[in-house]
Design a protein around this motif. Structure first.
Motif, mmCIF file in Angstrom:
data_model
loop_
_atom_site.group_PDB
_atom_site.id
_atom_site.type_symbol
_atom_site.label_atom_id
_atom_site.label_comp_id
_atom_site.label_asym_id
_atom_site.label_seq_id
_atom_site.Cartn_x
_atom_site.Cartn_y
_atom_site.Cartn_z
ATOM 1 N N LEU A 21 73.342 69.027 44.235
ATOM 2 C CA LEU A 21 72.513 67.816 44.805
ATOM 3 C C LEU A 21 71.841 68.251 46.043
ATOM 4 C CD1 LEU A 21 75.559 65.255 44.468
ATOM 5 C CD2 LEU A 21 73.203 65.045 43.272
ATOM 6 N N PHE A 22 72.654 69.302 46.774
ATOM 7 C CA PHE A 22 71.831 69.518 48.085
ATOM 8 C C PHE A 22 70.571 70.202 47.822
ATOM 9 C CE2 PHE A 22 71.077 71.938 51.727
ATOM 10 C CZ PHE A 22 71.651 71.195 52.912
ATOM 11 N N VAL A 23 70.492 71.072 46.768
ATOM 12 C CA VAL A 23 69.471 71.818 46.446
ATOM 13 C C VAL A 23 68.434 70.622 45.815
ATOM 14 C CG1 VAL A 23 68.247 73.520 44.790
ATOM 15 C CG2 VAL A 23 70.501 73.860 45.792
ATOM 16 N N GLU A 24 68.484 69.730 45.305
ATOM 17 C CA GLU A 24 67.693 68.688 44.590
ATOM 18 C C GLU A 24 67.277 67.861 45.649
ATOM 19 O OE1 GLU A 24 69.201 66.533 41.494
ATOM 20 O OE2 GLU A 24 67.544 65.192 41.532
ATOM 21 N N HIS A 25 68.436 67.407 46.582
ATOM 22 C CA HIS A 25 67.930 66.224 47.636
ATOM 23 C C HIS A 25 67.599 66.750 48.985
ATOM 24 C CE1 HIS A 25 68.361 63.286 44.574
ATOM 25 N NE2 HIS A 25 69.729 63.713 44.186
ATOM 26 N N CYS A 26 68.002 67.673 49.527
ATOM 27 C CA CYS A 26 68.072 68.276 50.755
ATOM 28 C C CYS A 26 67.476 69.460 51.209
ATOM 29 C CB CYS A 26 69.411 68.270 51.168
ATOM 30 S SG CYS A 26 70.601 67.165 50.824
ATOM 31 N N ALA A 27 67.339 70.649 50.410
ATOM 32 C CA ALA A 27 67.144 72.043 50.697
ATOM 33 C C ALA A 27 65.707 72.013 50.955
ATOM 34 C CB ALA A 27 67.414 72.794 49.617
ATOM 35 N N GLY A 28 64.780 70.955 50.474
ATOM 36 C CA GLY A 28 63.254 70.961 50.529
ATOM 37 C C GLY A 28 63.164 70.952 52.224
ATOM 38 N N CYS A 29 63.887 69.963 53.065
ATOM 39 C CA CYS A 29 63.790 70.111 54.173
ATOM 40 C C CYS A 29 64.621 70.863 55.082
ATOM 41 C CB CYS A 29 63.825 68.781 54.708
ATOM 42 S SG CYS A 29 62.673 67.577 54.566
ATOM 43 N N PRO A 80 69.754 81.776 50.639
ATOM 44 C CA PRO A 80 69.251 82.764 51.484
ATOM 45 C C PRO A 80 68.016 82.682 52.190
ATOM 46 C CG PRO A 80 68.856 83.429 49.291
ATOM 47 C CD PRO A 80 69.608 82.172 49.119
ATOM 48 N N TYR A 81 67.757 81.230 52.249
ATOM 49 C CA TYR A 81 66.578 80.798 52.814
ATOM 50 C C TYR A 81 65.362 81.341 52.594
ATOM 51 C CZ TYR A 81 70.604 80.393 56.391
ATOM 52 O OH TYR A 81 71.961 80.249 56.757
ATOM 53 N N ARG A 82 64.246 80.508 53.060
ATOM 54 C CA ARG A 82 62.885 80.773 53.000
ATOM 55 C C ARG A 82 62.476 81.372 54.360
ATOM 56 N NH1 ARG A 82 63.574 76.003 50.890
ATOM 57 N NH2 ARG A 82 62.528 74.691 52.909
ATOM 58 N N TRP A 83 61.659 82.456 54.427
ATOM 59 C CA TRP A 83 61.241 83.268 55.682
ATOM 60 C C TRP A 83 59.635 83.182 55.769
ATOM 61 C CZ3 TRP A 83 65.207 85.573 58.679
ATOM 62 C CH2 TRP A 83 66.630 85.767 57.942
ATOM 63 N N THR A 84 59.556 83.180 57.096
ATOM 64 C CA THR A 84 57.945 83.309 57.343
ATOM 65 C C THR A 84 57.541 84.928 56.864
ATOM 66 O OG1 THR A 84 58.370 84.405 59.535
ATOM 67 C CG2 THR A 84 58.026 82.161 59.509
ATOM 68 N N GLU A 85 56.273 85.110 56.682
ATOM 69 C CA GLU A 85 55.749 86.214 56.421
ATOM 70 C C GLU A 85 56.071 87.041 57.721
ATOM 71 O OE1 GLU A 85 54.380 87.678 53.876
ATOM 72 O OE2 GLU A 85 54.981 85.746 52.690
ATOM 73 N N PRO A 86 56.177 88.445 57.521
ATOM 74 C CA PRO A 86 56.340 89.206 58.832
ATOM 75 C C PRO A 86 55.216 89.025 59.705
ATOM 76 C CG PRO A 86 56.365 90.664 56.739
ATOM 77 C CD PRO A 86 56.041 89.295 56.478
ATOM 78 N N ASN A 87 55.457 88.784 61.132
ATOM 79 C CA ASN A 87 54.371 88.639 62.244
ATOM 80 C C ASN A 87 53.857 90.039 62.555
ATOM 81 O OD1 ASN A 87 56.218 89.698 63.841
ATOM 82 N ND2 ASN A 87 56.541 87.969 64.999
ATOM 83 N N LYS A 88 53.089 90.404 63.713
ATOM 84 C CA LYS A 88 52.570 91.140 63.781
ATOM 85 C C LYS A 88 53.617 92.477 64.392
ATOM 86 C CE LYS A 88 50.650 90.498 68.340
ATOM 87 N NZ LYS A 88 49.427 90.001 69.089
ATOM 88 N N TYR A 89 54.643 92.281 64.507
ATOM 89 C CA TYR A 89 55.861 92.979 64.953
ATOM 90 C C TYR A 89 56.854 93.424 63.874
ATOM 91 C CZ TYR A 89 53.962 91.378 69.435
ATOM 92 O OH TYR A 89 53.277 90.911 70.453
ATOM 93 N N GLY A 90 56.192 92.828 62.537
ATOM 94 C CA GLY A 90 56.962 92.959 61.359
ATOM 95 C C GLY A 90 58.418 92.265 61.154
ATOM 96 N N LYS A 91 58.479 91.087 62.230
ATOM 97 C CA LYS A 91 59.667 90.368 62.209
ATOM 98 C C LYS A 91 59.528 89.041 61.311
ATOM 99 C CE LYS A 91 61.976 92.757 64.712
ATOM 100 N NZ LYS A 91 63.188 93.778 64.543
ATOM 101 N N ARG A 92 60.497 88.568 60.751
ATOM 102 C CA ARG A 92 60.282 87.315 60.008
ATOM 103 C C ARG A 92 61.365 86.337 60.713
ATOM 104 N NH1 ARG A 92 59.408 89.585 53.917
ATOM 105 N NH2 ARG A 92 58.953 87.403 53.737
ATOM 106 N N PHE A 93 61.064 85.079 60.267
ATOM 107 C CA PHE A 93 62.009 84.011 60.814
ATOM 108 C C PHE A 93 62.191 83.009 59.880
ATOM 109 C CE2 PHE A 93 59.502 85.890 64.227
ATOM 110 C CZ PHE A 93 60.728 86.132 65.184
ATOM 111 N N VAL A 94 63.541 82.361 59.845
ATOM 112 C CA VAL A 94 63.727 81.422 58.986
ATOM 113 C C VAL A 94 63.096 80.184 59.007
ATOM 114 C CG1 VAL A 94 65.671 79.730 58.095
ATOM 115 C CG2 VAL A 94 66.318 82.374 58.770
ATOM 116 N N LEU A 95 62.241 79.963 58.081
ATOM 117 C CA LEU A 95 61.524 78.392 58.016
ATOM 118 C C LEU A 95 62.372 77.051 58.305
ATOM 119 C CD1 LEU A 95 59.047 79.224 55.080
ATOM 120 C CD2 LEU A 95 58.253 78.911 57.664
#
Ligand code: HEC
Ligand code: HEC
Length: 500
Positions: free
Chosen positions: A348-356, A361-376
């Protein structure tokens, strides 16, 4: 969306671990000291904890010797006694750790200023406030005390505490017998020693008086678990310290201090998703919480923008928080998890909540110019979430620049009034840059202290609330940015069915 009982039961089994036990806040008086404290495995050592509870973030409230011996306003009980600290919801802690020799409550620290940073800055040992005053939880349940490191301080009533401290200080300064008892405890026997104690005390009393009567004075009490941190920063930086009372905003938007695990990895922080750089955020917080800064000198050459910034400590705490794990539901304390329900709850969480609410294991940003990624993190318009909008409207729109006018960046310089946000940011930046410059960091060290965020930070999204991962949210009542929902069960039912 229709929420059936089994929907609620399954989701709560997943989030809480149990469908039956709902944790309620226990009045502070029911807390007890370190007896029966249960620590969960959040990947911190005992030394990590002890340091986090009491390290100095550079805050200066009152001389340490005065704080240790100060009595409450209307009696002879010590202000810092366990009973009085618990009255305001601080978590008490026995002496014993090397960082807390005098058994002060969690979040109260000792700041040593050995070298004045500007002509006239007071030196000595001071009681201060640190992160854990606002970011540490103790859940009290059937005589057991479960410590949640980095959780919201959900019993701490900061506003009432500061006002009580102010009352204690005023009472001691005006009641000769009370003052003499303090002087005797501090060994100030001669008239000269008493006069010099009184001078020191009066000078420092002004700080807390400003907080109690302006910076945190609101029309109605905040109550426990709610702090208007952003107005506190704005008031101190733009009004109290520069001496421009016109810039004071009434702090009408108190919020729950968020839990801190996973925050360092998130793309945006703060309820309204306004900051990326950990240095800007943590140093900005100390500017609101008793860090000495010089905003009165005429020019930078005279010490304008000097401060007591504790950047290495802020860097250390951020790194330590980056490896703080969310707490897991302790089945032996709160009851067994129904694995079947937890499984359907997860779906249920995946269906109703995980979109926000990004989930492991999280969706992450693309690496920034220092190669670091952050959790969206989800950025949801306030109008869509439907919670209150005071956060974005709490501080007044324009500021009087006063004597700071000539020392502002070119686009603001020489003007009598400028937009508040720009005024506040330019002062904060000047203090930050001056503190950083003194450390003579290499470019690589500077990047690290900034959490590998790109500078300047991208503009913050307008009028949103952040939906970040909520791992461990079971341990962090009350809920929502304004703490208006008492327990998770009520988070899962329609708003009309919640307690007011
Ligand atoms: C006086 C109470 C107080 C103190 C002290 C304090 N904070 Fe906070 N903190 C808050 C409040 C309140 C917020 C939420 C502010 C908002 O978004 O409006 C917050 C927000 C945060 C956030 C953002 C979390 C997220 O998920 O968005 C982080 C990280 C944080 N604080 C870390 C720290 C650290 C590290 C320290 C010590 C160096 C500290 N805080 C000291 C009250 C405090
Ligand atoms: C449309 C995006 C969105 C969806 C979908 C969503 N949430 Fe949220 N949620 C938010 C936002 C934004 C907040 C913060 C709002 C605030 O505090 O004003 C929030 C807050 C919360 C909080 C309180 C967090 C805290 O730290 O106090 C909980 C718990 C929560 N959500 C659980 C859920 C659950 C469970 C679901 C699925 C049934 C869900 N949410 C679905 C956006 C969303």
């Amino acid at each position: 969306m229709h929420r059936s009982n089994s929907f609620v039961a399954s989701l709560s089994s997943f989030i809480f671990g149990s469908a039956v036990a709902f944790i309620h806040l226990v009045p502070a008086s029911a807390q007890s000291t370190s007896d029966n404290v249960i620590y969960l495995n959040q990947a911190w050592s005992q030394d990590d904890r002890d340091w986090y509870y009491h390290f100095s973030q550079g805050a200066v409230v009152l001389s340490y010797d005065i704080f240790l011996n100060l009595e409450v306003a209307d009696g002879q009980e010590l202000f810092r006694s366990d009973a009085n600290s618990e009255r305001y919801g601080l978590i008490t802690q026995p002496a014993g750790s090397p960082y807390n020799p005098d058994g002060l409550p969690i979040g109260i620290s000792k700041t040593v200023v050995s070298m004045p940073q500007w002509p006239g800055e007071e030196t000595g040992e001071f009681a201060g406030v640190t992160c854990a005053a606002c970011h540490e939880t103790q859940l009290n349940y059937k005589g057991k005390h479960v410590r949640i490191d980095g959780g919201p301080a959900n019993t701490f009533d900061m506003q009432a505490y500061v006002q009580a401290l102010n009352a204690a200080i005023r009472a001691t300064l005006t009641d000769a017998v009370k003052f003499d008892r303090l002087a005797a405890h501090l060994g100030a026997a001669s008239p000269e020693a008493k006069t010099s104690l009184r001078e020191r005390f009066e000078r420092q009393a002004a700080l807390t008086y400003e907080y109690a009567t302006r910076s945190i004075a609101s029309f109605w009490p905040w109550g426990p678990a709610r702090i208007d941190a952003l107005s506190m920063i704005s008031n101190r930086v733009t009004a109290n310290l520069p001496g421009i009372p016109e810039n004071t905003s009434t702090p009408i938007a108190p919020v729950k201090p968020p839990f801190l695990w996973n925050a360092p990895q998130g793309l945006w922080t703060q309820w309204a998703a306004i900051v990326q750089s950990p240095l800007a955020r943590n140093l900005g917080e100390t500017m609101g919480v008793y860090m000495p800064m010089n905003l009165r000198a005429k020019t930078p050459a005279d010490g304008l923008f000097e401060s007591n910034a504790a950047i290495p400590e802020l860097h250390r705490v951020e790194n330590q928080l980056a490896r703080l794990a969310p707490p897991s539901w302790p089945e032996d304390v709160f009851g067994k998890i129904d694995r079947e329900k937890a499984k359907s709850g997860k779906a249920l969480f995946v269906e109703h909540c995980a979109g926000c609410h990004n989930a492991w294991p999280y969706r992450w940003t693309e690496p920034n110019k220092y190669g670091k990624r952050f959790v969206l993190v989800g950025l949801v318009p306030q109008s869509y979430v439907g919670t209150d909008h005071t956060q974005t409207e709490a501080v007044r729109p324009f500021a009087v620049t006063g004597q700071l006018s000539n020392n502002l960046p070119p686009e603001l310089r020489g003007k009598d009034a400028v937009p508040m946000a720009a005024f506040k940011q330019s002062i904060q930046l000047a203090v930050l840059e001056r503190a950083v410059a003194k450390l003579k960091l290499t470019p690589a060290e500077l990047l690290d202290v900034n959490g590998y965020r790109e500078q300047p930070q991208p503009p913050a999204p307008d009028r949103v609330y952040k939906a970040a991962p909520r791992d461990g949210v079971w341990a962090t009542p009350p809920f929502l940015h304004n703490g208006s929902v008492p327990n998770l069960y009520e988070m899962l039912v329609p708003a009309s069915e919640r307690s007011k």
